[in-house]
Design an enzyme around this catalytic site. Sequence first.
Site, PDB file in Angstrom:
ATOM      1  N   ARG A   1       0.844  -1.195   0.000  1.00 31.52           N
ATOM      2  CA  ARG A   1       0.000   0.000   0.000  1.00 31.52           C
ATOM      3  C   ARG A   1       0.882   1.250   0.000  1.00 31.52           C
ATOM      4  NH1 ARG A   1      -1.738   0.773   4.319  1.00 31.52           N
ATOM      5  NH2 ARG A   1      -1.178  -1.072   5.514  1.00 31.52           N
TER       6      ARG A   1
ATOM      7  N   TYR B   1      -1.667  -3.576  -6.818  1.00 31.15           N
ATOM      8  CA  TYR B   1      -1.367  -4.404  -5.658  1.00 31.15           C
ATOM      9  C   TYR B   1      -2.312  -4.232  -4.476  1.00 31.15           C
ATOM     10  CZ  TYR B   1       1.406  -7.336  -2.655  1.00 31.15           C
ATOM     11  OH  TYR B   1       1.817  -8.358  -1.857  1.00 31.15           O
TER      12      TYR B   1
ATOM     13  N   LYS C   1      -9.684  -2.464   1.737  1.00 36.93           N
ATOM     14  CA  LYS C   1      -9.427  -1.304   2.599  1.00 36.93           C
ATOM     15  C   LYS C   1     -10.179  -0.063   2.116  1.00 36.93           C
ATOM     16  CE  LYS C   1      -7.227  -3.827   5.265  1.00 36.93           C
ATOM     17  NZ  LYS C   1      -5.851  -4.125   5.557  1.00 36.93           N
TER      18      LYS C   1
ATOM     19  N   HIS D   1     -10.694  -2.463  11.542  1.00 42.55           N
ATOM     20  CA  HIS D   1      -9.601  -3.322  11.056  1.00 42.55           C
ATOM     21  C   HIS D   1      -9.352  -4.418  12.097  1.00 42.55           C
ATOM     22  CE1 HIS D   1      -5.136  -3.403   9.499  1.00 42.55           C
ATOM     23  NE2 HIS D   1      -5.879  -4.283   8.851  1.00 42.55           N
TER      24      HIS D   1
ATOM     25  N   SER E   1      -1.361  -3.518  10.335  1.00 42.31           N
ATOM     26  CA  SER E   1      -1.002  -4.405   9.228  1.00 42.31           C
ATOM     27  C   SER E   1       0.265  -5.186   9.563  1.00 42.31           C
ATOM     28  CB  SER E   1      -0.773  -3.576   7.964  1.00 42.31           C
ATOM     29  OG  SER E   1      -1.928  -2.833   7.679  1.00 42.31           O
TER      30      SER E   1
ATOM     31  N   CYS F   1       0.779  -7.374  11.847  1.00 38.78           N
ATOM     32  CA  CYS F   1       1.050  -7.488  13.293  1.00 38.78           C
ATOM     33  C   CYS F   1       0.281  -8.630  13.944  1.00 38.78           C
ATOM     34  CB  CYS F   1       0.771  -6.172  13.990  1.00 38.78           C
ATOM     35  SG  CYS F   1       1.960  -4.898  13.551  1.00 38.78           S
TER      36      CYS F   1
ATOM     37  N   ASN G   1      -2.870 -14.578  12.009  1.00 36.75           N
ATOM     38  CA  ASN G   1      -2.382 -15.638  12.900  1.00 36.75           C
ATOM     39  C   ASN G   1      -3.317 -15.862  14.078  1.00 36.75           C
ATOM     40  OD1 ASN G   1       0.572 -16.831  12.412  1.00 36.75           O
ATOM     41  ND2 ASN G   1       0.340 -14.856  11.409  1.00 36.75           N
TER      42      ASN G   1
ATOM     43  N   ASP H   1      -9.392  -9.876   9.084  1.00 39.39           N
ATOM     44  CA  ASP H   1      -8.868  -8.530   8.789  1.00 39.39           C
ATOM     45  C   ASP H   1      -9.860  -7.393   9.062  1.00 39.39           C
ATOM     46  OD1 ASP H   1      -6.482  -7.162   7.759  1.00 39.39           O
ATOM     47  OD2 ASP H   1      -7.739  -6.536   6.084  1.00 39.39           O
TER      48      ASP H   1
ATOM     49  N   ARG I   1       2.105 -12.118  -0.475  1.00 37.13           N
ATOM     50  CA  ARG I   1       0.784 -12.492   0.062  1.00 37.13           C
ATOM     51  C   ARG I   1       0.218 -13.721  -0.626  1.00 37.13           C
ATOM     52  NH1 ARG I   1      -1.674  -8.806   4.138  1.00 37.13           N
ATOM     53  NH2 ARG I   1      -0.026  -7.268   4.379  1.00 37.13           N
TER      54      ARG I   1
ATOM     55  N   ASN J   1      -0.491 -17.583  22.463  1.00 31.80           N
ATOM     56  CA  ASN J   1      -1.328 -16.407  22.765  1.00 31.80           C
ATOM     57  C   ASN J   1      -2.667 -16.822  23.384  1.00 31.80           C
ATOM     58  OD1 ASN J   1       0.690 -14.782  21.741  1.00 31.80           O
ATOM     59  ND2 ASN J   1      -0.189 -14.707  19.683  1.00 31.80           N
TER      60      ASN J   1
HETATM   61  P1  GTP Z   1      -2.399  -7.704   7.484  1.00 35.59           P
HETATM   62  O1  GTP Z   1      -2.909  -8.750   6.574  1.00 35.59           O
HETATM   63  O2  GTP Z   1      -1.330  -6.858   6.854  1.00 35.59           O
HETATM   64  O3  GTP Z   1      -3.476  -6.854   8.060  1.00 35.59           O
HETATM   65  O4  GTP Z   1      -1.560  -8.441   8.661  1.00 35.59           O
HETATM   66  P2  GTP Z   1      -2.016  -9.313   9.936  1.00 35.59           P
HETATM   67  O5  GTP Z   1      -2.310  -8.406  11.076  1.00 35.59           O
HETATM   68  O6  GTP Z   1      -3.057 -10.287   9.561  1.00 35.59           O
HETATM   69  O7  GTP Z   1      -0.645 -10.060  10.321  1.00 35.59           O
HETATM   70  P3  GTP Z   1      -0.251 -11.612  10.213  1.00 35.59           P
HETATM   71  O8  GTP Z   1      -1.075 -12.484  11.110  1.00 35.59           O
HETATM   72  O9  GTP Z   1      -0.201 -11.996   8.783  1.00 35.59           O
HETATM   73  O10 GTP Z   1       1.228 -11.589  10.810  1.00 35.59           O
HETATM   74  C1  GTP Z   1       2.249 -10.774  10.278  1.00 35.59           C
HETATM   75  C2  GTP Z   1       3.599 -11.280  10.704  1.00 35.59           C
HETATM   76  O11 GTP Z   1       3.677 -11.312  12.129  1.00 35.59           O
HETATM   77  C3  GTP Z   1       3.894 -12.688  10.214  1.00 35.59           C
HETATM   78  O12 GTP Z   1       5.201 -12.757   9.739  1.00 35.59           O
HETATM   79  C4  GTP Z   1       3.721 -13.541  11.446  1.00 35.59           C
HETATM   80  O13 GTP Z   1       4.517 -14.679  11.415  1.00 35.59           O
HETATM   81  C5  GTP Z   1       4.088 -12.583  12.589  1.00 35.59           C
HETATM   82  N1  GTP Z   1       3.350 -12.894  13.839  1.00 35.59           N
HETATM   83  C6  GTP Z   1       2.022 -13.115  13.961  1.00 35.59           C
HETATM   84  N2  GTP Z   1       1.676 -13.443  15.234  1.00 35.59           N
HETATM   85  C7  GTP Z   1       2.819 -13.402  15.946  1.00 35.59           C
HETATM   86  C8  GTP Z   1       3.138 -13.656  17.324  1.00 35.59           C
HETATM   87  O14 GTP Z   1       2.285 -13.957  18.160  1.00 35.59           O
HETATM   88  N3  GTP Z   1       4.450 -13.502  17.690  1.00 35.59           N
HETATM   89  C9  GTP Z   1       5.417 -13.172  16.797  1.00 35.59           C
HETATM   90  N4  GTP Z   1       6.669 -13.054  17.229  1.00 35.59           N
HETATM   91  N5  GTP Z   1       5.161 -12.948  15.478  1.00 35.59           N
HETATM   92  C10 GTP Z   1       3.896 -13.061  15.061  1.00 35.59           C
HETATM   93  C1  SPV Z   2      -3.061  -4.520   5.334  1.00 33.50           C
HETATM   94  O1  SPV Z   2      -2.081  -3.875   4.915  1.00 33.50           O
HETATM   95  O2  SPV Z   2      -3.604  -4.263   6.452  1.00 33.50           O
HETATM   96  C2  SPV Z   2      -3.593  -5.644   4.552  1.00 33.50           C
HETATM   97  C3  SPV Z   2      -3.074  -5.848   3.206  1.00 33.50           C
HETATM   98  O3  SPV Z   2      -4.483  -6.337   5.018  1.00 33.50           O
HETATM   99  S1  SPV Z   2      -3.783  -4.777   2.040  1.00 33.50           S
HETATM  100  O4  SPV Z   2      -4.917  -5.446   1.430  1.00 33.50           O
HETATM  101  O5  SPV Z   2      -2.761  -4.497   1.028  1.00 33.50           O
HETATM  102  O6  SPV Z   2      -4.238  -3.566   2.686  1.00 33.50           O
HETATM  103 MN    MN Z   3      -5.005  -5.698   7.182  1.00 33.66          MN
END
Ligand code: GTP
Ligand code: SPV
Ligand code: MN
Length: 587
Positions: free
Chosen positions: A70, A198, A207, A227, A249, A251, A255, A276, A368, A495
């Site tokens: 983004r 993208y 978004k 979000h 994002s 974070c 997961n 999300d 992604r 967690n």
């Molecule tokens: P967006 O799709 O961008 O909104 O991201 P998201 O908030 O869904 O994040 P996602 O769950 O994809 O995690 C992003 C990164 O953080 C990945 O590389 C994960 O492996 C890492 N991660 C997720 N949960 C944890 C955790 O509990 N501990 C640690 N150390 N890393 C984590």
């Molecule tokens: C984010 O950045 O929070 C995402 C990926 O979930 S995107 O769709 O590119 O915004």
């Molecule tokens: Mn997101």
Amino acid sequence: MTTTNQALKQWIEEVTALTQPDTVHWCDGSDAEYGSLIKTMVADGTMEELDQKKWPNCYYHRSDPQDVARVEHLTFICSEKEEDAGPNNNWADPEEMKDKLKGLFDGCMKGRTMYVVPYCMGPISSPHSKIGVEVTDSAYVAANMKIMTRMGTQALEKLGDSTDFVKGLHSIGELDPERRYICHFPETREIMSFGSGYGGNALLGKKCHALRIASVQARDEGWMAEHMLILGLTSPEGEKHYVCAAFPSACGKTNLAMIIPPAEYKGWKAECVGDDIAWLRYGEDGRLWAINPEAGFFGVAPGTGAKTNPGALESLKTNSIFTNVAVTDDKQPWWEGLTDEPPAHATDWRGNDWTPASDKPAAHPNSRFTAPAKQCPIASPEMEAAEGVPISAFIFGGRRATTAPLVYQAFDWNHGVYVGAMAASETTAAATGAVGVVRRDPMAMKPFCGYNFGDYFQHWIEMGAKSDKAPKIFHVNWFRKGDDGKFLWPGFGQNMRVLDWILKRCVDAGDAVETPIGYVPADGALNLSGTNVDADTMAKLMDVNPDEWKTELAGEKEYLESYGDDMPKEMWDQYKALAERLQGVKA
Ligand code: GTP
Ligand code: SPV
Ligand code: MN
């Protein structure tokens, strides 16, 4: 395929005249159509076929290396008044921006196919779902929209002859970062996106619609567009709760949304409703109910592995699109963290040779997967529920090496709004720009709120005042680091231990002690049996360091001030109360 909807017909005629495509294709959303989109893209090199035996119906796309995330500096909220966009957004005058954009869109689809993509955000059966139509010259975008939304005829039928739909005009243009704009017109519920193919820049349902436009609509109509992931948890005794968590994002939302509870939590069941975005409104029972407007996951690939997120891995095995990951010599997608052993050789996200000796990652940090949500092994049947699910807790969080403890609970709703509003996090690769810089990311909405954060916090305060059954509010930080620079908390499945305490607090159980920043688990209240987290580590994880909080408090004050008169008095009241409580902290 066409429509009897006059407003839609007229708009499509207008944008066709403006962009001058060779052909216009109305997407019906069928599998056959998806197949032919993919075929066209494989033929012209937009997509690469992966090993169809191991990865059935999975394809690979490498985006322009300058178009991989983004672009927040090129994203605009074009509200009629500048103050309505607020200091949290880039603003441009809607008339002037439209003039500029019309120049860019003029004739931009010559020689291309224009795809008309009607989509529904939310279950088709839900009265709370919203229709949008994205017009795009990217087959890749159309294919992704089929996975991410309820797309095609079903959306058109739900729309009927109504004029209530979001108009999204998108062109990849020349993918020139100098000619790239992601623009929102909140009053007229329009989106115009030029020059990027993208993610959130281009898949306009996500978004742009479900957060930036929807947040404005939600404020106007008394609901919330956030979000947030939506996760269901059932205890062995059969007690079921749903929680929403807002993390910035990359974070940890995807997961946490697919958490596999550790061995000590045998008999617990986790179910994913969304990873999300959540749209929330009060039900007749006075509780806040959430739907997931999306139908797919657009998840971060790096770090997704069998140990961290087996649920995501299972979801993306078939019918998925991989973007900017690496590809092995035997045509399998690969990224850092997918397997313990990297492949001996691969083609990286830029299309270059890669070996484990390379000094660059094989997959882009923001690479992604696009996967159908229903393929998630723990997908909740409530994903399709018209009224959604009732929410017991809101969890805010961020990625912070210092300051923020593992978990704390807000004293009450308004304090919780303050805690969410002051959430800060290190920037990630999900947006272009520096990574690892701490910034305020209120409710994880910094890049996504379609209006002034001052008004947004006011809306939150008002939503809480509507019911005494509003969710309890918490803050977590999985990312606190020790002096050695390593994460103190094991994270991922572990967690669950924090969620366990949160759920107990939702039913007025779970021992807590009061600190200046909120309630924290009493000694022994967090179940750590089976982890290697010792008392010393726990103390570091939970520490409320006076020096750090002094700096934090100064930062919060500065932030509140930057909103001038738009910052609600209630937020200042919370700040003052926190400052007073922290006075008592012994340095
Ligand atoms: P967006 O799709 O961008 O909104 O991201 P998201 O908030 O869904 O994040 P996602 O769950 O994809 O995690 C992003 C990164 O953080 C990945 O590389 C994960 O492996 C890492 N991660 C997720 N949960 C944890 C955790 O509990 N501990 C640690 N150390 N890393 C984590
Ligand atoms: C984010 O950045 O929070 C995402 C990926 O979930 S995107 O769709 O590119 O915004
Ligand atoms: Mn997101």
